[in-house]
Design a protein around this motif. Structure first.
Motif, PDB file in Angstrom:
ATOM      1  N   SER A  11       0.831  -1.198   0.000  1.00 21.82           N
ATOM      2  CA  SER A  11       0.000   0.000   0.000  1.00 21.82           C
ATOM      3  C   SER A  11       0.873   1.258   0.000  1.00 21.82           C
ATOM      4  O   SER A  11       0.597   2.214  -0.735  1.00 21.82           O
ATOM      5  CB  SER A  11      -0.922  -0.002   1.220  1.00 21.82           C
ATOM      6  N   THR A  14       2.341   1.703  -3.427  1.00 24.44           N
ATOM      7  CA  THR A  14       1.352   2.206  -4.386  1.00 24.44           C
ATOM      8  C   THR A  14       1.125   3.699  -4.181  1.00 24.44           C
ATOM      9  O   THR A  14       1.077   4.465  -5.150  1.00 24.44           O
ATOM     10  CB  THR A  14       0.026   1.427  -4.265  1.00 24.44           C
ATOM     11  N   ARG A  15       0.979   4.116  -2.927  1.00 22.26           N
ATOM     12  CA  ARG A  15       0.828   5.552  -2.631  1.00 22.26           C
ATOM     13  C   ARG A  15       2.027   6.333  -3.169  1.00 22.26           C
ATOM     14  O   ARG A  15       1.872   7.380  -3.795  1.00 22.26           O
ATOM     15  CB  ARG A  15       0.694   5.799  -1.124  1.00 22.26           C
ATOM     16  N   THR A  49      -7.642   1.844  -8.096  1.00 28.70           N
ATOM     17  CA  THR A  49      -6.487   1.792  -7.195  1.00 28.70           C
ATOM     18  C   THR A  49      -6.164   3.183  -6.672  1.00 28.70           C
ATOM     19  O   THR A  49      -5.875   3.356  -5.488  1.00 28.70           O
ATOM     20  CB  THR A  49      -5.258   1.192  -7.914  1.00 28.70           C
ATOM     21  N   GLU A  52      -8.500   4.042  -3.922  1.00 24.62           N
ATOM     22  CA  GLU A  52      -8.256   3.305  -2.682  1.00 24.62           C
ATOM     23  C   GLU A  52      -7.298   4.084  -1.778  1.00 24.62           C
ATOM     24  O   GLU A  52      -7.283   3.867  -0.569  1.00 24.62           O
ATOM     25  CB  GLU A  52      -7.646   1.934  -2.984  1.00 24.62           C
ATOM     26  N   HIS A  53      -6.518   4.985  -2.372  1.00 24.70           N
ATOM     27  CA  HIS A  53      -5.474   5.688  -1.631  1.00 24.70           C
ATOM     28  C   HIS A  53      -5.718   7.181  -1.478  1.00 24.70           C
ATOM     29  O   HIS A  53      -5.269   7.790  -0.502  1.00 24.70           O
ATOM     30  CB  HIS A  53      -4.118   5.462  -2.320  1.00 24.70           C
TER      31      HIS A  53
END
Length: 183
Positions: A11, A14-15, A49, A52-53
């Motif tokens: 996570s 990805t951020r 995606t 999600e962040h």
């Protein structure tokens, strides 16, 4: 057989990927020209995606700027300057050609609101609220800090990063204490 990456680490990666793509786009095209669609294309991720962040592109800008400007906000919280303040100012100075990307238009407004939020949370740790509501005091302090840094980056007057850091800390701390009514 390979074990999957730890979910929290994935996570975070990805951020970071989203923030890096966003930063490249902002510096190349300006904040107003960046869209979530362009960010996900640049980051090579699905739109879901992204969401999600982050809630929107302003949310990504806040996350990117908080890493740097939280150190500036820390100026109000202690009698000693933040340890990384000179380093942060040197980083900003070395990237001053990008000043317009964060200090103009909608990006400047987001930066101001974010700095106000950072400062307001720190004001609560210093002491009880003074004669002004903490939000108003935080707005005043945020604008003073951002104006000083922006003017310096735009070359309105020269100062060495360590001199600017000392002045930024002293003025921010003294103003915070005055606004809280502390002696």
């Amino acid at each position: 057989m390979n074990c999957p990456a730890h979910p929290a680490r994935r996570s975070d990666q990805t951020r970071a990927q989203i923030m890096k793509a966003f930063t490249r786009l902002v510096f190349a095209h300006g904040f107003e020209s960046v869209s979530v669609k362009k960010v996900v294309e640049e980051a090579q991720l699905a739109r879901s995606t992204f969401y999600e962040h982050f809630s929107d592109k302003e949310d990504v800008l806040r996350a990117c700027m908080t890493r740097i400007f939280a150190v500036v906000a820390d100026c109000i919280a202690s009698d000693q300057p933040p340890g990384r303040l000179v380093e942060v100012l040197e980083h900003l100075w070395s990237n001053r050609r990008l000043t317009d990307a964060i200090f103009s238009g909608q990006a400047r407004k987001v930066l101001s609101r974010n700095q106000t939020d950072l400062i307001e949370s720190r004001l609560k740790t210093i002491g009880p609220q003074g004669p002004l509501p903490s939000r108003l005091a935080a707005i005043h302090l945020a604008e003073a800090q951002l104006s000083l840094v922006e003017s310096w980056l735009r070359g309105h007057a020269h100062a060495a990063p360590d001199d600017l850091a000392a002045a930024l800390h002293r003025s921010s701390r003294a103003s915070a204490l005055a606004l809280l009514g502390a002696d």
